[in-house]
Design an enzyme around this catalytic site. Sequence first.
Site, PDB file in Angstrom:
ATOM      1  CB  SER A 148      -0.940  -0.007   1.199  1.00  0.00           C
ATOM      2  OG  SER A 148      -0.192  -0.115   2.371  1.00  0.00           O
ATOM      3  N   GLY A 150       1.979   3.105  -2.250  1.00  0.00           N
ATOM      4  CA  GLY A 150       3.006   3.198  -3.282  1.00  0.00           C
ATOM      5  C   GLY A 150       4.242   2.339  -3.039  1.00  0.00           C
ATOM      6  CD  GLU A 256      -7.092   5.038  -4.817  1.00  0.00           C
ATOM      7  OE1 GLU A 256      -6.200   5.060  -5.685  1.00  0.00           O
ATOM      8  OE2 GLU A 256      -6.876   4.683  -3.638  1.00  0.00           O
ATOM      9  CD  GLU A 268      -5.615   1.313  -4.706  1.00  0.00           C
ATOM     10  OE1 GLU A 268      -5.266   0.171  -4.399  1.00  0.00           O
ATOM     11  OE2 GLU A 268      -5.163   2.322  -4.151  1.00  0.00           O
ATOM     12  CG  ASP A 275      -4.802   8.415   1.655  1.00  0.00           C
ATOM     13  OD1 ASP A 275      -5.598   8.392   0.697  1.00  0.00           O
ATOM     14  OD2 ASP A 275      -3.651   7.950   1.587  1.00  0.00           O
ATOM     15  CB  THR A 276      -7.852  11.532  -1.239  1.00  0.00           C
ATOM     16  OG1 THR A 276      -8.925  10.610  -1.435  1.00  0.00           O
ATOM     17  CG2 THR A 276      -6.581  10.959  -1.823  1.00  0.00           C
ATOM     18  NE  ARG A 354      -0.804  10.873   4.231  1.00  0.00           N
ATOM     19  CZ  ARG A 354      -1.563   9.808   3.985  1.00  0.00           C
ATOM     20  NH1 ARG A 354      -2.504   9.434   4.815  1.00  0.00           N
ATOM     21  NH2 ARG A 354      -1.390   9.112   2.892  1.00  0.00           N
TER      22      ARG A 354
HETATM   23  N1  LIG Z   1      -2.149   2.238 -14.350  1.00  0.00           N
HETATM   24  C1  LIG Z   1      -1.774   3.414 -13.871  1.00  0.00           C
HETATM   25  N2  LIG Z   1      -1.562   4.463 -14.699  1.00  0.00           N
HETATM   26  C2  LIG Z   1      -1.150   5.668 -14.227  1.00  0.00           C
HETATM   27  N3  LIG Z   1      -0.903   5.914 -12.931  1.00  0.00           N
HETATM   28  C3  LIG Z   1      -1.082   4.930 -12.048  1.00  0.00           C
HETATM   29  C4  LIG Z   1      -1.521   3.621 -12.455  1.00  0.00           C
HETATM   30  N4  LIG Z   1      -1.615   2.848 -11.371  1.00  0.00           N
HETATM   31  C5  LIG Z   1      -1.258   3.624 -10.316  1.00  0.00           C
HETATM   32  N5  LIG Z   1      -0.941   4.862 -10.709  1.00  0.00           N
HETATM   33  C6  LIG Z   1      -0.542   5.986  -9.836  1.00  0.00           C
HETATM   34  O1  LIG Z   1       0.017   5.486  -8.632  1.00  0.00           O
HETATM   35  C7  LIG Z   1      -0.816   5.803  -7.503  1.00  0.00           C
HETATM   36  C8  LIG Z   1      -0.813   4.678  -6.489  1.00  0.00           C
HETATM   37  O2  LIG Z   1      -1.308   3.486  -7.080  1.00  0.00           O
HETATM   38  P1  LIG Z   1      -2.409   2.595  -6.351  1.00  0.00           P
HETATM   39  O3  LIG Z   1      -3.523   3.461  -5.918  1.00  0.00           O
HETATM   40  O4  LIG Z   1      -2.723   1.472  -7.248  1.00  0.00           O
HETATM   41  O5  LIG Z   1      -1.644   1.975  -5.122  1.00  0.00           O
HETATM   42  P2  LIG Z   1      -1.492   2.451  -3.611  1.00  0.00           P
HETATM   43  O6  LIG Z   1      -1.910   3.844  -3.467  1.00  0.00           O
HETATM   44  O7  LIG Z   1      -0.159   1.997  -3.190  1.00  0.00           O
HETATM   45  O8  LIG Z   1      -2.512   1.626  -2.861  1.00  0.00           O
HETATM   46  P3  LIG Z   1      -3.367   2.135  -1.637  1.00  0.00           P
HETATM   47  O9  LIG Z   1      -4.229   3.252  -2.171  1.00  0.00           O
HETATM   48  O10 LIG Z   1      -4.078   0.903  -1.262  1.00  0.00           O
HETATM   49  O11 LIG Z   1      -2.393   2.655  -0.613  1.00  0.00           O
HETATM   50  C9  LIG Z   1      -2.169   6.090  -8.107  1.00  0.00           C
HETATM   51  O12 LIG Z   1      -2.939   6.893  -7.244  1.00  0.00           O
HETATM   52  C10 LIG Z   1      -1.773   6.774  -9.415  1.00  0.00           C
HETATM   53  O13 LIG Z   1      -1.385   8.114  -9.216  1.00  0.00           O
HETATM   54 MG   LIG Z   2      -4.330   4.149  -4.138  1.00  0.00          MG
END
Ligand SMILES: Nc1ncnc2c1ncn2[C@@H]1O[C@H](COP(=O)(O)OP(=O)(O)OP(=O)(O)O)[C@@H](O)[C@H]1O
Ligand SMILES: [Mg+2]
Length: 378
Positions: A148, A150, A256, A268, A275-276, A354
């Site tokens: 999670s 990123g 999202e 997702e 958080d947002t 954060r």
């Molecule tokens: N296929 C995609 N194309 C462009 N940008 C992407 C893509 N997948 C993810 N991102 C960017 O990366 C960010 C983080 O990806 P994602 O929301 O999948 O995972 P995460 O935030 O780690 O998971 P969580 O929200 O569970 O913490 C997204 O909000 C987006 O800005």
């Molecule tokens: Mg995310």
Amino acid sequence: MKKILLLGSGELGKELTISLQRLGCYIIACDKYLNAPAMQVSQEYEVFDMLNSIILKRVIAKHQPDLIVPEIEAIDTESLKDFEKKGMKVIPSSRAVSLTMNRDKIRNRAKEIGIKTARFGYAETLTELIKIFNNFNCKVVIKPVMSSSGKGQSYASTVSEIKKAWTYALAGMRGKKKKVIIEEFINFDYEITLLTILDSKGSIHFCPPIGHIQERGDYQYSWQPAKFDQTIVKQMKTIAKKITKDLNGQGLFGIEFFVKKEEVFFSELSPRPHDTGMVTMFTQNFSEFDLHARAILDFSIPKIELYKRGVSQVILANKNAKGNFVIKGIENAFQDKTIDIRIFGKPKTKPYRRMGVILASSLKKAKAALSKIKVVNI
Ligand SMILES: Nc1ncnc2c1ncn2[C@@H]1O[C@H](COP(=O)(O)OP(=O)(O)OP(=O)(O)O)[C@@H](O)[C@H]1O
Ligand SMILES: [Mg+2]
């Protein structure tokens, strides 16, 4: 008085605890470190690793909560299923918690029910990953299936970048399973969270869309309302309705989306406050935490009203942060009489952690306040 076992005690859990207590609940806040934000306001706390099924089961058996409310993904979801079978309520449902914990499970489910996403594939070896990348023939995003904020996520446009992304993903993954998702990179115009509430009677309610900007896979600022053409909002609502109904249960979901011109892609979902969505503490008559509390306690959902526009801007520790810290400049930031600040009270800092959030009526005001605040190592 309902007894609630909160699994995860970060800033979102802290605000949820406050909202639940205002409705008369008793909270046992759990996390793997002492003095986590929600523990500072809960009636009781437990410190343990929630991926450890033996301890998790012991804690549930000890407290006999009316509700188990996850705030994070790193939880042994099999234990939750067992307790749900025995009649304990898991929020929003153990199925939703288990499906959303793994990127592959929720992605597969979205595909099965016909929801549009970026093209994706899975790889368990570097060779497989390169093969999919060559098939896609475009810039891609690689993420561990379990992670999670990123963690382990990177972008790649060449085979040599794919090799680096593979190693990076393995280092950032949670759990033992070596598996990554590879997604087509969507060069979106906007990224949106649609807070969607599924109440105990099965009705759906929406908050106005929230726009956000991410860096290193973590949100930097968000704003509400994000304005769109009604046809785009309609598409997002249709998807949100479909997926929350499918996951089932009750509570607030952070869904999202990526928006590119007229196209909407599901990205997702978190089966809990997002958080947002902290911006709703400033903009709405009821925050996302109040709404989650109402939904999980079987209360009806009030009419959701946007009082004013707003922005939430994160206050991060710097990249060299470690251990003890002080946050300076809050009084300076408050010279703008229109802003608000939440300091989460995390006991220690680490790079980019954060530490708080600024709530303001515009991005300009939020950035001006941010420039006055420093998280300083001591
Ligand atoms: N296929 C995609 N194309 C462009 N940008 C992407 C893509 N997948 C993810 N991102 C960017 O990366 C960010 C983080 O990806 P994602 O929301 O999948 O995972 P995460 O935030 O780690 O998971 P969580 O929200 O569970 O913490 C997204 O909000 C987006 O800005
Ligand atoms: Mg995310």
